[in-house]
Motif scaffolding. Structure first.
Motif, PDB file in Angstrom:
ATOM      1  N   TYR A 123       5.989 -10.064   1.485  1.00  0.00           N
ATOM      2  CA  TYR A 123       6.010  -9.536   2.749  1.00  0.00           C
ATOM      3  C   TYR A 123       5.085 -10.634   2.965  1.00  0.00           C
ATOM      4  O   TYR A 123       5.728 -11.619   4.062  1.00  0.00           O
ATOM      5  N   GLY A 124       5.024 -11.158   2.632  1.00  0.00           N
ATOM      6  CA  GLY A 124       4.644 -12.195   2.698  1.00  0.00           C
ATOM      7  C   GLY A 124       5.291 -13.811   2.856  1.00  0.00           C
ATOM      8  O   GLY A 124       6.727 -13.779   2.493  1.00  0.00           O
ATOM      9  N   PHE A 125       4.916 -14.791   3.198  1.00  0.00           N
ATOM     10  CA  PHE A 125       5.068 -16.193   4.091  1.00  0.00           C
ATOM     11  C   PHE A 125       4.894 -16.928   2.290  1.00  0.00           C
ATOM     12  O   PHE A 125       5.918 -18.353   2.647  1.00  0.00           O
ATOM     13  N   ILE A 126       4.661 -15.839   1.515  1.00  0.00           N
ATOM     14  CA  ILE A 126       3.964 -17.021   0.307  1.00  0.00           C
ATOM     15  C   ILE A 126       4.701 -16.170  -1.320  1.00  0.00           C
ATOM     16  O   ILE A 126       3.891 -15.567  -1.219  1.00  0.00           O
ATOM     17  N   TYR A 127       5.509 -16.750  -1.836  1.00  0.00           N
ATOM     18  CA  TYR A 127       5.888 -16.116  -3.087  1.00  0.00           C
ATOM     19  C   TYR A 127       4.441 -16.335  -4.247  1.00  0.00           C
ATOM     20  O   TYR A 127       4.033 -17.113  -4.270  1.00  0.00           O
ATOM     21  N   VAL A 128       4.477 -15.009  -4.797  1.00  0.00           N
ATOM     22  CA  VAL A 128       3.124 -14.756  -5.796  1.00  0.00           C
ATOM     23  C   VAL A 128       4.009 -14.004  -7.274  1.00  0.00           C
ATOM     24  O   VAL A 128       4.181 -13.715  -6.614  1.00  0.00           O
ATOM     25  N   ASP A 129       3.881 -15.333  -8.122  1.00  0.00           N
ATOM     26  CA  ASP A 129       4.931 -14.604  -9.244  1.00  0.00           C
ATOM     27  C   ASP A 129       3.775 -13.275 -10.371  1.00  0.00           C
ATOM     28  O   ASP A 129       2.874 -13.839 -10.602  1.00  0.00           O
ATOM     29  N   LEU A 130       4.547 -12.225  -9.420  1.00  0.00           N
ATOM     30  CA  LEU A 130       3.777 -11.354 -10.604  1.00  0.00           C
ATOM     31  C   LEU A 130       5.224 -10.150 -10.142  1.00  0.00           C
ATOM     32  O   LEU A 130       5.555 -10.019  -8.837  1.00  0.00           O
ATOM     33  N   ASN A 131       4.976  -9.007 -11.165  1.00  0.00           N
ATOM     34  CA  ASN A 131       6.380  -8.141 -11.138  1.00  0.00           C
ATOM     35  C   ASN A 131       5.401  -6.650 -10.781  1.00  0.00           C
ATOM     36  O   ASN A 131       3.921  -6.702 -10.783  1.00  0.00           O
ATOM     37  N   ASP A 132       5.924  -5.140 -10.259  1.00  0.00           N
ATOM     38  CA  ASP A 132       5.766  -4.273 -10.311  1.00  0.00           C
ATOM     39  C   ASP A 132       4.479  -3.972 -11.500  1.00  0.00           C
ATOM     40  O   ASP A 132       3.780  -3.038 -11.289  1.00  0.00           O
ATOM     41  N   GLU A 133       5.150  -4.608 -12.695  1.00  0.00           N
ATOM     42  CA  GLU A 133       4.082  -4.588 -14.090  1.00  0.00           C
ATOM     43  C   GLU A 133       3.274  -5.250 -14.776  1.00  0.00           C
ATOM     44  O   GLU A 133       2.402  -4.824 -15.001  1.00  0.00           O
ATOM     45  N   GLY A 134       2.453  -5.970 -12.809  1.00  0.00           N
ATOM     46  CA  GLY A 134       1.268  -7.036 -13.519  1.00  0.00           C
ATOM     47  C   GLY A 134       1.638  -8.025 -14.264  1.00  0.00           C
ATOM     48  O   GLY A 134       0.922  -8.728 -14.723  1.00  0.00           O
ATOM     49  N   ASN A 135       2.579  -8.026 -14.434  1.00  0.00           N
ATOM     50  CA  ASN A 135       2.810  -9.716 -15.295  1.00  0.00           C
ATOM     51  C   ASN A 135       3.393 -10.902 -14.162  1.00  0.00           C
ATOM     52  O   ASN A 135       3.716 -10.389 -13.311  1.00  0.00           O
ATOM     53  N   GLY A 136       3.111 -12.034 -15.268  1.00  0.00           N
ATOM     54  CA  GLY A 136       3.282 -12.667 -13.609  1.00  0.00           C
ATOM     55  C   GLY A 136       2.186 -13.999 -14.341  1.00  0.00           C
ATOM     56  O   GLY A 136       1.298 -14.305 -14.912  1.00  0.00           O
ATOM     57  N   THR A 137       2.390 -14.777 -14.058  1.00  0.00           N
ATOM     58  CA  THR A 137       1.817 -16.335 -13.344  1.00  0.00           C
ATOM     59  C   THR A 137       0.689 -16.067 -12.812  1.00  0.00           C
ATOM     60  O   THR A 137       0.017 -17.394 -12.723  1.00  0.00           O
ATOM     61  N   ALA A 147       0.990  -1.166  -0.242  1.00  0.00           N
ATOM     62  CA  ALA A 147      -0.105  -0.279  -0.032  1.00  0.00           C
ATOM     63  C   ALA A 147       0.284   1.561   0.102  1.00  0.00           C
ATOM     64  O   ALA A 147       0.611   2.162  -0.393  1.00  0.00           O
ATOM     65  N   SER A 148       2.048   1.455   1.567  1.00  0.00           N
ATOM     66  CA  SER A 148       2.925   2.603   0.543  1.00  0.00           C
ATOM     67  C   SER A 148       3.942   3.066  -0.194  1.00  0.00           C
ATOM     68  O   SER A 148       3.643   3.993  -0.514  1.00  0.00           O
ATOM     69  N   THR A 149       3.534   2.380  -1.162  1.00  0.00           N
ATOM     70  CA  THR A 149       4.358   2.710  -2.415  1.00  0.00           C
ATOM     71  C   THR A 149       4.104   1.961  -3.791  1.00  0.00           C
ATOM     72  O   THR A 149       4.682   2.052  -4.641  1.00  0.00           O
ATOM     73  N   ALA A 150       3.315   1.159  -3.556  1.00  0.00           N
ATOM     74  CA  ALA A 150       1.850   0.432  -4.937  1.00  0.00           C
ATOM     75  C   ALA A 150       2.990  -0.513  -5.749  1.00  0.00           C
ATOM     76  O   ALA A 150       3.365  -0.604  -7.237  1.00  0.00           O
ATOM     77  N   GLU A 151       3.805  -1.240  -5.051  1.00  0.00           N
ATOM     78  CA  GLU A 151       5.057  -2.101  -5.504  1.00  0.00           C
ATOM     79  C   GLU A 151       4.654  -3.560  -5.628  1.00  0.00           C
ATOM     80  O   GLU A 151       4.685  -4.467  -4.023  1.00  0.00           O
ATOM     81  N   MET A 152       4.726  -5.017  -5.585  1.00  0.00           N
ATOM     82  CA  MET A 152       4.692  -6.046  -5.779  1.00  0.00           C
ATOM     83  C   MET A 152       6.326  -7.026  -4.943  1.00  0.00           C
ATOM     84  O   MET A 152       6.697  -7.512  -5.135  1.00  0.00           O
ATOM     85  N   SER A 153       7.187  -5.552  -5.707  1.00  0.00           N
ATOM     86  CA  SER A 153       8.585  -6.163  -5.480  1.00  0.00           C
ATOM     87  C   SER A 153       8.405  -6.154  -3.743  1.00  0.00           C
ATOM     88  O   SER A 153       9.809  -6.877  -3.519  1.00  0.00           O
ATOM     89  N   LYS A 154       8.387  -5.202  -3.159  1.00  0.00           N
ATOM     90  CA  LYS A 154       8.143  -5.114  -1.946  1.00  0.00           C
ATOM     91  C   LYS A 154       7.024  -6.118  -1.039  1.00  0.00           C
ATOM     92  O   LYS A 154       5.841  -5.774  -1.008  1.00  0.00           O
TER      93      LYS A 154
END
Length: 305
Positions: free
Chosen positions: A265-279, A256-263
């Protein structure tokens, strides 16, 4: 809990009040007026909740960050006290104690704001319908320096204004890592209010990478959480009434603070990048199994000597 991080409006009103410059965010009179509406709404929620269930517990929720004076200069001591009242205590003073604190006049003067307009019965409603506990998020501490010393650097973190604390390390986003600050925070809140506390957010935003074996070895996150859980246990030993702890968060999501997916926090990784691309595929990080053990042992796997 009635409003999430209600005090965040002191620094970024869009997050908790929906106010932006186009709708008056730059005028602090509007922020204090919005807070008053939130206080009244919170009190009404308590009133309705208690009428439906006598055993229900309703709390407030805020950000909490200990604010240290950078040095022994009385100006910095006073500045840190004022900032702590404004950011850490104003909203909880109203929601826990049921009335506006006496320092409201100084806050309004500092931020060039008018006293909120109140309807008849608002003050009685606030007084009669206080919250039962304080929920709060804890990520960092801040150092305050008002003496314009050339020896201090602005902190890179995007939560509040402050200077870099030379005694602390920082995350990749400049948030200063301070486990002992959590113990300090718990003691400060308990001493001030004497109501149960609930840590509902605590975590490390970091850039996670998948290694050649397909693993995500986020030992830095494990280290961060372990030290904060130990600080929490130490605060309980100090006498703090702590009703719960939940980290932020279970799964990677847009920060929420930076609008980045690359920041992350989770225990579970989600395949998504800052541009919204990924599986959108999910993958457990090393911290996932570690935290399962923390839960199963009620924290003893971390805090046992």
């Amino acid at each position: 809990m009635t409003f999430n991080e209600i005090n965040s409006a002191m620094e970024f009103p869009a997050l908790s009040q929906g106010l932006i410059p186009a709708t008056g965010a730059n005028d602090y009179t509007n922020r204090f007026q919005a807070w008053h509406h939130q206080f009244v709404a919170s009190a009404l929620a308590v009133k309705i909740g208690k009428s439906l269930r006598k055993d229900i517990q309703i709390g407030c929720m805020q950000i909490y960050a200990p604010l240290y004076a950078f040095d022994c200069n009385p100006e910095n001591q006073f500045a840190s006290q004022f900032k702590q009242r404004a950011f850490d205590y104003f909203t909880s003073d109203v929601q826990v104690r049921g009335y506006y604190p006496t320092y409201i006049n100084q806050l309004l003067k500092q931020y060039d704001a008018d006293m909120p307009i109140m309807e008849k019965g608002d003050k009685a409603l606030l007084k009669e319908n206080v919250v039962d506990y304080i929920g709060f998020s804890y990520y960092m501490s801040m150092a305050i320096n008002e003496t314009s010393s050339e020896e201090t650097d602005p902190a890179a973190g995007n939560l509040m204004e402050g200077v870099r604390n030379p005694f602390l390390e920082a995350s990749e986003w400049g948030w200063q890592i301070d486990p002992l600050g959590l113990r300090i925070s718990l003691n400060e809140l308990w001493d001030r209010y004497q109501v149960p506390l609930f840590i509902v957010e605590n975590g490390l935003g970091a850039k996670d990478t998948i290694d050649e074996n397909g693993q995500i070895n986020d030992d830095y996150r494990i280290d961060y959480l372990a030290k904060h859980i130990q600080a929490m246990a130490d605060a309980v030993d100090d006498g703090v009434d702590l009703m719960g702890y939940t980290p932020w968060g279970c799964i990677d999501l847009v920060a929420a603070s930076t609008a980045e997916m690359s920041k992350r926090y989770g225990f579970i990784y989600v395949d998504l990048n800052d541009e919204g691309n990924g599986t959108l595929d999910r993958k457990k990080k090393k911290s996932f199994e570690w935290y399962k053990k923390v839960i199963a042992s009620n924290g003893n796997s971390v805090t046992s000597k």
